[in-house]
Motif scaffolding. Sequence first.
Motif, mmCIF file in Angstrom:
data_model
loop_
_atom_site.group_PDB
_atom_site.id
_atom_site.type_symbol
_atom_site.label_atom_id
_atom_site.label_comp_id
_atom_site.label_asym_id
_atom_site.label_seq_id
_atom_site.Cartn_x
_atom_site.Cartn_y
_atom_site.Cartn_z
ATOM 1 N N VAL A 36 0.762 -1.196 -0.048
ATOM 2 C CA VAL A 36 0.052 -0.110 0.050
ATOM 3 C C VAL A 36 0.779 1.265 -0.250
ATOM 4 C CG1 VAL A 36 -1.773 1.284 1.193
ATOM 5 C CG2 VAL A 36 -1.848 -1.293 0.936
ATOM 6 N N ALA A 37 2.037 1.273 0.893
ATOM 7 C CA ALA A 37 2.931 2.452 0.634
ATOM 8 C C ALA A 37 3.462 2.550 -0.486
ATOM 9 C CB ALA A 37 4.094 2.074 1.708
ATOM 10 N N CYS A 38 3.740 1.727 -1.235
ATOM 11 C CA CYS A 38 4.525 1.698 -2.560
ATOM 12 C C CYS A 38 3.452 2.097 -3.590
ATOM 13 C CB CYS A 38 5.040 0.318 -3.045
ATOM 14 S SG CYS A 38 6.827 -0.083 -2.198
ATOM 15 N N LEU A 39 2.095 1.540 -3.411
ATOM 16 C CA LEU A 39 1.089 2.129 -4.504
ATOM 17 C C LEU A 39 1.045 3.527 -4.299
ATOM 18 C CD1 LEU A 39 -0.991 1.007 -6.414
ATOM 19 C CD2 LEU A 39 -2.524 0.699 -4.403
ATOM 20 N N THR A 40 0.642 3.964 -3.121
ATOM 21 C CA THR A 40 0.531 5.337 -2.926
ATOM 22 C C THR A 40 1.665 6.187 -3.343
ATOM 23 O OG1 THR A 40 -0.766 4.672 -0.805
ATOM 24 C CG2 THR A 40 -0.223 7.007 -1.090
ATOM 25 N N ALA A 41 2.649 5.760 -3.009
ATOM 26 C CA ALA A 41 3.916 6.758 -3.039
ATOM 27 C C ALA A 41 4.191 6.914 -4.577
ATOM 28 C CB ALA A 41 5.412 6.107 -2.394
ATOM 29 N N LEU A 42 4.162 5.568 -5.325
ATOM 30 C CA LEU A 42 4.516 5.561 -6.910
ATOM 31 C C LEU A 42 3.486 5.764 -7.802
ATOM 32 C CD1 LEU A 42 6.932 2.468 -6.347
ATOM 33 C CD2 LEU A 42 7.356 5.100 -6.244
ATOM 34 N N GLY A 43 2.235 5.819 -7.445
ATOM 35 C CA GLY A 43 0.987 5.661 -8.267
ATOM 36 C C GLY A 43 0.954 6.801 -9.096
ATOM 37 N N GLY A 44 1.032 7.951 -8.537
ATOM 38 C CA GLY A 44 0.764 9.279 -9.247
ATOM 39 C C GLY A 44 1.914 9.639 -10.243
#
Length: 207
Positions: A36-44
């Motif tokens: 979830v941390a990686c998805l949030t940090a890298l998604g945008g």
Amino acid sequence: MTFLALLDYASVLVFALSGALVASRAQLDIVGFAFVACLTALGGGTLRDLLLDRNPVFWIGNPNYILLAALAAVAVFFSAHLLESRLRWIVWLDSFALAVAVSAGTGAAISLDSPPVIVVLMGMATGTMGGLMRDVVCNEVPLVLKQGELYITCAMAGAITAVAAIWLGFELKFALLACAGVCWVLRAGSILFGWHLPVYKSRPPRS
């Protein structure tokens, strides 16, 4: 390290912390925290780079971004229980991440000589899409869609500020700092004072 790279690192770190805190509310395991941390940090930023055809995508070209997000997730996994109100921390961390990510996305588009409309859209996408993915995956009401709050508006205003500052002759660094400042002040005002745009209210049909 360039100023734009520094913005990307700051955005990844703060968004990763907010993502991990949302994972703590969902009571996920440590791998779930990292995801979830990686998805949030890298998604945008990933969406930004794909749309701008930047090759390679920023975290593929430099995997340190993934490592930073994963380390932030591990740190939150072992310390989240110490926070009195995780939701309040999520909201404020997200506000800082939004401001930094919007300026990072805006700067990336400006550096590629993109038209002003694309610059604004890339700033908005970079700032909002990671948090949207986080909230959807963790079954939270997306902050970006909460009624009566400024969120996408903050991102748009910040990106427009940067475009206007460049047009007025400011250096890129100062234009992006102004972008982050406007974005965060509006978001903080919405959190603290309830600033919001008018909400649509349905009316009965005319007979």
